[in-house]
Structures are given as structure tokens and as C-alpha cells.
Design a protein around this motif. Structure first.
Motif, PDB file in Angstrom:
ATOM      1  N   ALA A 157      -7.386   2.049  -1.470  1.00 55.87           N
ATOM      2  CA  ALA A 157      -7.315   2.562  -0.094  1.00 55.87           C
ATOM      3  C   ALA A 157      -5.871   2.909   0.235  1.00 55.87           C
ATOM      4  CB  ALA A 157      -7.854   1.543   0.890  1.00 55.87           C
ATOM      5  N   LEU A 158      -5.632   4.157   0.619  1.00 57.09           N
ATOM      6  CA  LEU A 158      -4.274   4.630   0.864  1.00 57.09           C
ATOM      7  C   LEU A 158      -3.560   3.799   1.925  1.00 57.09           C
ATOM      8  CD1 LEU A 158      -2.444   6.964  -0.149  1.00 57.09           C
ATOM      9  CD2 LEU A 158      -3.174   8.264   1.838  1.00 57.09           C
ATOM     10  N   ASP A 159      -4.269   3.415   2.984  1.00 58.44           N
ATOM     11  CA  ASP A 159      -3.614   2.688   4.070  1.00 58.44           C
ATOM     12  C   ASP A 159      -3.177   1.284   3.675  1.00 58.44           C
ATOM     13  OD1 ASP A 159      -6.117   1.596   3.815  1.00 58.44           O
ATOM     14  OD2 ASP A 159      -6.650   1.752   5.946  1.00 58.44           O
ATOM     15  N   GLN A 163       4.312   1.275   3.286  1.00 55.29           N
ATOM     16  CA  GLN A 163       5.447   0.376   3.533  1.00 55.29           C
ATOM     17  C   GLN A 163       5.417  -0.839   2.606  1.00 55.29           C
ATOM     18  OE1 GLN A 163       5.324  -0.469   7.773  1.00 55.29           O
ATOM     19  NE2 GLN A 163       6.005   1.589   8.300  1.00 55.29           N
ATOM     20  N   ARG A 164       5.084  -0.570   1.358  1.00 55.46           N
ATOM     21  CA  ARG A 164       5.040  -1.628   0.348  1.00 55.46           C
ATOM     22  C   ARG A 164       6.213  -1.472  -0.608  1.00 55.46           C
ATOM     23  NH1 ARG A 164      -0.150  -3.645  -0.575  1.00 55.46           N
ATOM     24  NH2 ARG A 164       0.913  -5.151  -1.941  1.00 55.46           N
ATOM     25  N   PHE A 186       2.413  11.539  -2.800  1.00 57.47           N
ATOM     26  CA  PHE A 186       1.053  11.489  -2.280  1.00 57.47           C
ATOM     27  C   PHE A 186       0.649  10.162  -1.630  1.00 57.47           C
ATOM     28  CE2 PHE A 186       0.859  14.809  -5.547  1.00 57.47           C
ATOM     29  CZ  PHE A 186       0.200  15.821  -4.868  1.00 57.47           C
ATOM     30  N   ILE A 187       1.392   9.107  -1.892  1.00 53.15           N
ATOM     31  CA  ILE A 187       0.946   7.790  -1.417  1.00 53.15           C
ATOM     32  C   ILE A 187       1.804   7.282  -0.273  1.00 53.15           C
ATOM     33  CG2 ILE A 187       0.496   5.399  -2.095  1.00 53.15           C
ATOM     34  CD1 ILE A 187       0.006   6.483  -4.962  1.00 53.15           C
ATOM     35  N   ASP A 188       3.105   7.127  -0.507  1.00 48.99           N
ATOM     36  CA  ASP A 188       4.004   6.621   0.536  1.00 48.99           C
ATOM     37  C   ASP A 188       5.417   7.153   0.282  1.00 48.99           C
ATOM     38  OD1 ASP A 188       5.392   5.281   2.488  1.00 48.99           O
ATOM     39  OD2 ASP A 188       5.229   3.301   1.549  1.00 48.99           O
ATOM     40  N   PHE A 229      -6.599   6.793  -6.411  1.00 49.17           N
ATOM     41  CA  PHE A 229      -6.333   7.284  -5.064  1.00 49.17           C
ATOM     42  C   PHE A 229      -7.113   8.573  -4.747  1.00 49.17           C
ATOM     43  CE2 PHE A 229      -2.731   4.441  -5.650  1.00 49.17           C
ATOM     44  CZ  PHE A 229      -2.693   3.796  -4.422  1.00 49.17           C
ATOM     45  N   GLY A 230      -8.087   8.901  -5.586  1.00 49.30           N
ATOM     46  CA  GLY A 230      -8.962  10.028  -5.305  1.00 49.30           C
ATOM     47  C   GLY A 230      -8.289  11.379  -5.360  1.00 49.30           C
TER      48      GLY A 230
END
Length: 312
Positions: A157-159, A163-164, A186-188, A229-230
Motif C-alpha cells: 500500500a503506497l500510503d 515519510q519512511r 513513484f513511491i515517496d 506497488f502495482g
């Protein structure tokens, strides 16, 4: 060009105009009123003048007896012919005997993709046939893709990955550099990337012996993350994954023409002893540029744009 000049400079000039996408109205060569087109004409005019010829560049509001829509249709007609030739070559490739070497078929397909990219670059008014040809090429690419053993990749899940802090081994090479680009692209975009042999409890690990994202079956970590991540419906990411896969695993499963150059560049960075930070910055730039090129080559145009005023 001078009337006594040999035919060679004239042929060269004609070929250059064709590559620029210019169309002829009698003895006048026409391009749309765009900065890149004007610059191309300016350089070409200089070459003509150096060859003792004459060239004049003009911005023209209107040709008598021709509407903008008629001129746009002439541009589209020129590209329609180009796409028709490419479609014929694609049909021939799709009809190749099953006994033909897969490597040769992939090389022929890549040449068609490059030819498409050349046409697309000068398809100023989005000829509808371009989408049909690209869909055909993508179908051929899918048909030529080896059927891999089904591997169940757990969806991410992207969310849950915003902020990791992410951690991977020091001295990142192809798989990890591609993953870093993927994370930031694409992710963060604001993800913190750390290089270490061990990870803290709250960090996301990738391409390490144990952790969140790593090799699974015959998939490298980049391929796993794309699927998780699809993002695996993106044709450009699929090809990028094949390039990373071959450099990382060297199993001969994929044969993309960019692979050797990317491999040589990455090995050169290691030989020059770049820091981890420098490798990351260079890697992001490399994969962003490569992705942009692959996306242009494989993107299906989204309909036709409204006609624009042309430089005539």
C-alpha cells in the motif's frame, strides 16, 4: 544550392529536411512555428550557406488558398505514410517463424521502436495511426516476453510507505540504484535513503539478505517492487526492469540494446570509487533519462491535439 554543385549535397539536404519532418509546398519547406523547429532550420540554413548555397527563413501568417486545417492535414498525411511503412514491418515481424532466434526478434523489435520514436518526434499534430502502430508494437513485445514462473508478490500500500526511512547495503549497484530511483520517482520523493549492513526496526529494507523487498524467484528486487506497488502495467518500466534484470542476474532472459551501455557506465562508476551519495545521484539521473526515453518510444498517443498555427 549552387546549380553546378554535385547531387550529393542536394540529396543530403533533402534527407535532413525529411528527418526534420518538413513538408514541401512547391520549393518552400514548411515546419510548425515551434522553437525547436526554428532552431533546426537555422542550423540547416548555416550549412547551406557554408556550401555556397542560399537559404531564407520566414515566419508566414498564411498561405493564399490554404487554411491551417489543410496544412495540418498535409503534415498528418506525411506521417500517415511513415506509420503505414512501420506497420508493414511490424506485421512482417509478427509473422516470423517460431524457429527464429528470440534474440534476433527482440533486436528487430527494438529497431521498430526506435523507428517509431523517430516518427513520433516529428508527428507534430498527432496522426491517429500512431496509436494503432504503437499498440501493435506493444502487443508484439508482450508476445515475445518469456513466460516466467508465476511468483506471488504481496501488494504494498503506497500510503504505508510515506515519510519512511529506507536502508540498503553500501556501494549500491544496478538493482539498488534502480530501486532508489523507483522509490523517489513513484513511491515517496522525500524518502530517506540510508546505506548500512543492518537496519533499525522501523526502517524499510530493500535488496538485503532479509527484509521487506528482495529477490524473489527469478525476479530482481526492482522487478519485485514494481509489481508490489502495482506499476507493472507501465511498458517503459517493464523494459527498464528487463535491463536491470539482465545486468543484475545475467541469465540471458532478456536482450535489450541499452543493456551493454548501462552496464558499462555503472561499472565505470564503481571503478572511479564514487561515494554512495554520488552513486545515488548519478543513478537517479541515469534511470530518469532512460525511463523518459523508453516512455517516449513506447507511449501510445492520447488522441489528437487541436491544430496549431504553422510556420509557413
Amino acid at each position: 544550392m549552387p546549380s553546378k554543385a554535385s547531387s550529393s549535397p542536394r540529396v543530403t539536404l533533402w534527407r535532413r529536411l525529411k528527418r526534420l519532418g518538413a513538408i514541401a509546398f512547391n520549393s518552400v519547406q514548411v515546419l510548425p512555428d515551434r522553437d525547436e523547429c526554428l532552431e533546426a532550420f537555422q542550423w540547416l540554413a548555416q550549412e547551406v550557406q557554408k556550401a555556397s548555397g542560399e537559404a531564407l527563413i520566414m515566419r508566414v501568417e498564411q498561405f493564399e488558398g490554404l487554411s491551417d486545417s489543410e496544412i495540418v492535414e498535409r503534415f498528418r498525411a506525411a506521417r500517415r505514410d511513415d506509420y503505414a511503412e512501420l506497420a508493414t514491418q511490424a506485421t512482417a515481424l509478427a509473422s516470423s517463424p517460431a524457429s527464429d532466434a528470440q534474440g534476433d526478434l527482440h533486436e528487430r523489435l527494438e529497431k521498430l521502436y526506435k523507428h517509431y520514436a523517430d516518427i513520433r518526434r516529428i508527428d507534430f499534430f498527432d496522426c491517429p495511426e500512431g496509436a494503432q502502430v504503437m499498440a501493435r508494437l506493444n502487443q508484439i513485445a508482450e508476445d515475445l516476453t518469456p513466460v516466467s514462473e508465476a511468483i506471488a508478490i504481496v501488494a504494498a500500500a503506497l500510503d504505508q510507505y510515506q515519510q519512511r526511512s529506507w536502508v540498503t547495503r553500501p556501494r549500491p549497484h544496478v538493482d539498488r540504484l534502480a530501486c532508489i530511483w523507483l522509490i523517489r520517482r513513484f513511491i515517496d520523493p522525500k524518502a530517506v535513503i540510508r546505506y548500512a549492513k543492518t537496519a533499525a526496526a522501523d526502517e524499510v529494507t530493500f535488496d538485503m539478505d532479509k527484509g521487506d523487498f528482495q529477490h524473489q524467484g527469478n525476479l530482481c528486487t526492482f522487478e519485485v517492487m514494481v509489481k508490489a506497488f502495482g506499476l507493472d502495467n507501465d511498458p517503459a518500466l517493464q523494459v527498464l526492469g528487463q535491463i536491470v534484470h539482465e545486468i543484475d542476474l545475467r541469465d540471458g532472459q532478456y536482450r535489450q540494446p541499452q543493456t551493454a551501455g548501462v552496464d558499462a557506465l555503472l561499472r565505470g562508476w564503481l571503478l572511479t570509487d564514487f561515494s554512495d551519495t554520488a552513486l545515488e545521484l548519478h543513478g537517479i539521473a541515469l534511470f530518469e533519462g532512460l525511463y523518459a526515453t523508453l516512455a517516449q518510444e513506447r507511449a501510445i498517443p492520447l488522441g489528437s491535439s487541436a491544430p496549431q498555427a504553422a510556420e509557413r
